[in-house]
Design a protein around this motif. Sequence first.
Motif, PDB file in Angstrom:
ATOM      1  N   ASP A 130      48.742 -15.016  13.666  1.00 54.53           N
ATOM      2  CA  ASP A 130      49.287 -16.331  13.299  1.00 54.53           C
ATOM      3  C   ASP A 130      49.522 -17.129  14.587  1.00 54.53           C
ATOM      4  OD1 ASP A 130      50.613 -18.516  12.409  1.00 54.53           O
ATOM      5  OD2 ASP A 130      52.270 -17.436  11.443  1.00 54.53           O
ATOM      6  N   LEU A 131      48.647 -18.061  14.842  1.00 55.93           N
ATOM      7  CA  LEU A 131      48.765 -18.856  16.079  1.00 55.93           C
ATOM      8  C   LEU A 131      49.745 -20.014  15.900  1.00 55.93           C
ATOM      9  CD1 LEU A 131      44.969 -18.730  16.991  1.00 55.93           C
ATOM     10  CD2 LEU A 131      46.809 -17.366  17.999  1.00 55.93           C
ATOM     11  N   GLU A 132      50.408 -20.017  14.776  1.00 59.25           N
ATOM     12  CA  GLU A 132      51.497 -20.943  14.452  1.00 59.25           C
ATOM     13  C   GLU A 132      51.145 -22.416  14.701  1.00 59.25           C
ATOM     14  OE1 GLU A 132      55.501 -18.808  14.978  1.00 59.25           O
ATOM     15  OE2 GLU A 132      54.328 -18.079  16.663  1.00 59.25           O
ATOM     16  N   PRO A 133      50.077 -22.882  14.043  1.00 61.23           N
ATOM     17  CA  PRO A 133      49.725 -24.303  14.213  1.00 61.23           C
ATOM     18  C   PRO A 133      50.776 -25.191  13.558  1.00 61.23           C
ATOM     19  CG  PRO A 133      48.393 -23.286  12.478  1.00 61.23           C
ATOM     20  CD  PRO A 133      49.195 -22.186  13.098  1.00 61.23           C
ATOM     21  N   PRO A 134      51.230 -26.248  14.241  1.00 65.05           N
ATOM     22  CA  PRO A 134      52.162 -27.165  13.575  1.00 65.05           C
ATOM     23  C   PRO A 134      51.447 -27.864  12.418  1.00 65.05           C
ATOM     24  CG  PRO A 134      51.590 -27.940  15.785  1.00 65.05           C
ATOM     25  CD  PRO A 134      50.900 -26.631  15.606  1.00 65.05           C
ATOM     26  N   GLU A 135      52.214 -28.271  11.429  1.00 60.00           N
ATOM     27  CA  GLU A 135      51.609 -28.853  10.219  1.00 60.00           C
ATOM     28  C   GLU A 135      50.745 -30.076  10.522  1.00 60.00           C
ATOM     29  OE1 GLU A 135      54.116 -29.657   6.918  1.00 60.00           O
ATOM     30  OE2 GLU A 135      54.594 -27.523   6.676  1.00 60.00           O
ATOM     31  N   ASP A 136      51.184 -30.848  11.545  1.00 56.81           N
ATOM     32  CA  ASP A 136      50.463 -32.104  11.817  1.00 56.81           C
ATOM     33  C   ASP A 136      49.506 -31.962  13.008  1.00 56.81           C
ATOM     34  OD1 ASP A 136      52.315 -31.691  13.737  1.00 56.81           O
ATOM     35  OD2 ASP A 136      53.072 -33.747  13.793  1.00 56.81           O
ATOM     36  N   LEU A 137      48.990 -30.717  13.209  1.00 58.96           N
ATOM     37  CA  LEU A 137      48.139 -30.484  14.381  1.00 58.96           C
ATOM     38  C   LEU A 137      46.918 -31.417  14.403  1.00 58.96           C
ATOM     39  CD1 LEU A 137      47.569 -28.684  16.895  1.00 58.96           C
ATOM     40  CD2 LEU A 137      46.266 -27.177  15.398  1.00 58.96           C
ATOM     41  N   PHE A 138      46.311 -31.621  13.231  1.00 49.98           N
ATOM     42  CA  PHE A 138      45.068 -32.395  13.200  1.00 49.98           C
ATOM     43  C   PHE A 138      45.293 -33.871  12.887  1.00 49.98           C
ATOM     44  CE2 PHE A 138      43.737 -27.979  12.368  1.00 49.98           C
ATOM     45  CZ  PHE A 138      42.913 -27.819  13.463  1.00 49.98           C
ATOM     46  N   ARG A 139      46.348 -34.425  13.428  1.00 52.61           N
ATOM     47  CA  ARG A 139      46.667 -35.828  13.180  1.00 52.61           C
ATOM     48  C   ARG A 139      45.848 -36.712  14.144  1.00 52.61           C
ATOM     49  NH1 ARG A 139      49.986 -33.547  16.572  1.00 52.61           N
ATOM     50  NH2 ARG A 139      50.534 -34.644  18.480  1.00 52.61           N
ATOM     51  N   GLY A 140      45.868 -37.978  13.915  1.00 46.91           N
ATOM     52  CA  GLY A 140      45.337 -38.951  14.874  1.00 46.91           C
ATOM     53  C   GLY A 140      43.824 -38.936  14.969  1.00 46.91           C
ATOM     54  N   SER A 141      43.337 -39.452  16.095  1.00 49.43           N
ATOM     55  CA  SER A 141      41.902 -39.701  16.187  1.00 49.43           C
ATOM     56  C   SER A 141      41.175 -38.677  17.063  1.00 49.43           C
ATOM     57  CB  SER A 141      41.693 -41.104  16.762  1.00 49.43           C
ATOM     58  OG  SER A 141      42.348 -41.156  18.021  1.00 49.43           O
TER      59      SER A 141
END
Length: 397
Positions: A258-269
């Motif tokens: 579990d690399l513990e990605p934050p929920e909004d990791l793939f935000r923005g451009s």
Amino acid sequence: MWDVIIVGAGPSGLMAGVTLEKDLKVLIIEKNEMPGKKLLASGGGRCNLTHTGELNNLFPRYNARGRYIKRALSLFDNRALMDFFTTKGLSLTVEEGGRVFPASYRARDVLEVFLRELRILNRRPRTGVKLRDFKRSDTGFTLITDGETLKSRYLVLATGGITYPTLGTTGEGHALARATGHELVPTGYGLSSIRTLPGDFKTLQGLSLKAVKFHLYKNSKKFNTYRGDLLFTHEGLSGPGILSASRDFAVGDTLHLDLEPPEDLFRGSRNCLNSMKEIIPASLGAWILENSGIGEKAFFNQLGKKEKTALLKNLSDGVYTILEIGGPFKSMVTTGGVSFKDVSLKTLESRKIPGLYFAGEVLDVDGESGGYNLQAAFSMGHLVAETLNQRLKPLCD
Ligand SMILES: Cc1cc2nc3c(=O)[nH]c(=O)nc-3n(C[C@H](O)[C@H](O)[C@H](O)COP(=O)(O)OP(=O)(O)OC[C@H]3O[C@@H](n4cnc5c(N)ncnc54)[C@H](O)[C@@H]3O)c2cc1C
């Protein structure tokens, strides 16, 4: 006639050798052409010689076997060991997390402390001498080596375990102990690297990650959760976190990273790879994308549902099946060894053969990764020597 013969010039034998009173006639024999070969290889040549922390936190580092070496650790604990080295002129450094190394990060400097002390005591280890057999009589021990017969009042077997046999540790101490009536707890490999599927980590080899959370599953049921540093090898996983947890592993089990990605990791451009660089190195990000069937330049919002699910799963629940665990050259320590049933916990003297002592990895004790195994070996060597100092006191007075 020697007062004490120590067999094995590893950490436990060397510590015993420098701790025995200077007036005693002490001989250290070592079958390798030089002393301390495994010590030199320890910590990748950097020698993680102990770990900081309170004594009570040391015992659990040896799983249930910590109780067997409680006395050895209590009488010569991590602080005593650090004092020993610093008073002998070896500066130490403590890394974040508590691992202790020589400040030079050179295992050779640790070995040199012992060799210098032994030179002063006129106890240079006699190398290239292999113990083949020994016998106990009323007066002491007769040792059969390759070339000669030696006699001593007391005998210390500090012959190590069975990992990295090219460093001299081929289990001869175990065989001699068994032949003389001691119970042997079956030996195995501990602190092991693993081969995994997927395990094609050519682009990741040598990459390390700090404090990764991972779960162990057995027969699809969660067994335990761990957190520790991981290292990618060319065929699987290693590093302190894996090594320490490896005693729980069996072939066929799965590790879930579990690399513990934050929920909004793939935000923005930003594209997926750039987003992932927030939490993991680019090489691992690229590997995860490839394993999720996604191109390196892809943007998250342009991915299909299946690809998104695969990517998020590989980041928070990447599954790695264990294909192989350790072995003689992929394990740092030996599990099992001479049973403490046949050894006094107070002195490490054999209950079967008076005057015979065991010290170090030859015994049924092994610790976690972090300097605990060297600490145990040093503490046991110290205990045996102090016990013999008491027994032989009349000779020194
Ligand atoms: C690659 C590697 C890295 C490691 N790194 C670390 C680390 O950083 N920190 C840590 O705490 N632990 C580490 N360990 C574990 C640690 O090195 C051992 O636990 C420790 O060396 C055990 O000490 P010992 O004195 O009991 O035995 P050993 O160091 O194994 O020494 C035993 C000696 O006895 C000799 N011998 C054996 N049989 C005979 C015979 N019949 N006659 C004469 N001589 C004989 C052997 O040649 C050997 O020199 C590492 C182990 C490995 C393999």
